[in-house]
Design a protein around this motif. Structure first.
Motif, PDB file in Angstrom:
ATOM      1  N   ARG A 160      49.863 -45.119  27.033  1.00 38.19           N
ATOM      2  CA  ARG A 160      49.667 -44.019  27.011  1.00 38.19           C
ATOM      3  C   ARG A 160      50.322 -43.370  26.044  1.00 38.19           C
ATOM      4  O   ARG A 160      49.580 -42.653  24.707  1.00 38.19           O
ATOM      5  N   VAL A 181      41.528 -44.195  21.998  1.00 32.68           N
ATOM      6  CA  VAL A 181      42.403 -44.615  23.519  1.00 32.68           C
ATOM      7  C   VAL A 181      41.393 -45.689  24.167  1.00 32.68           C
ATOM      8  O   VAL A 181      41.507 -46.094  24.924  1.00 32.68           O
ATOM      9  N   TYR A 183      41.410 -49.068  26.642  1.00 33.40           N
ATOM     10  CA  TYR A 183      41.089 -48.851  28.059  1.00 33.40           C
ATOM     11  C   TYR A 183      39.877 -50.201  28.390  1.00 33.40           C
ATOM     12  O   TYR A 183      39.340 -50.800  29.548  1.00 33.40           O
TER      13      TYR A 183
END
Length: 56
Positions: free
Chosen positions: A35, A44, A48
């Motif tokens: 992160r 992001v 993931y």
């Protein structure tokens, strides 16, 4: 599920609990590290999301 005649028991010892905690803690640290490693401009959720399935 006793109504179906199925008896399921899961036994763990102390070593299994320690190992499960260790694996979970390392995974959590990797998520925290990535992160802060990824710049704010990078997508992001895409990062993931792609880690949960492989692309062929």
């Amino acid at each position: 599920m006793p109504s179906l005649g199925v008896d399921f028991t899961l036994w763990t010892d102390g070593f299994a609990w320690i190992f499960a905690f260790l694996v979970s803690a390392i995974g959590f640290l990797i998520v925290i590290y990535t992160r802060y490693y990824i710049s704010p401009e990078d997508p992001v959720p895409r990062f993931y999301g792609s880690s949960w399935h492989s692309r062929a």
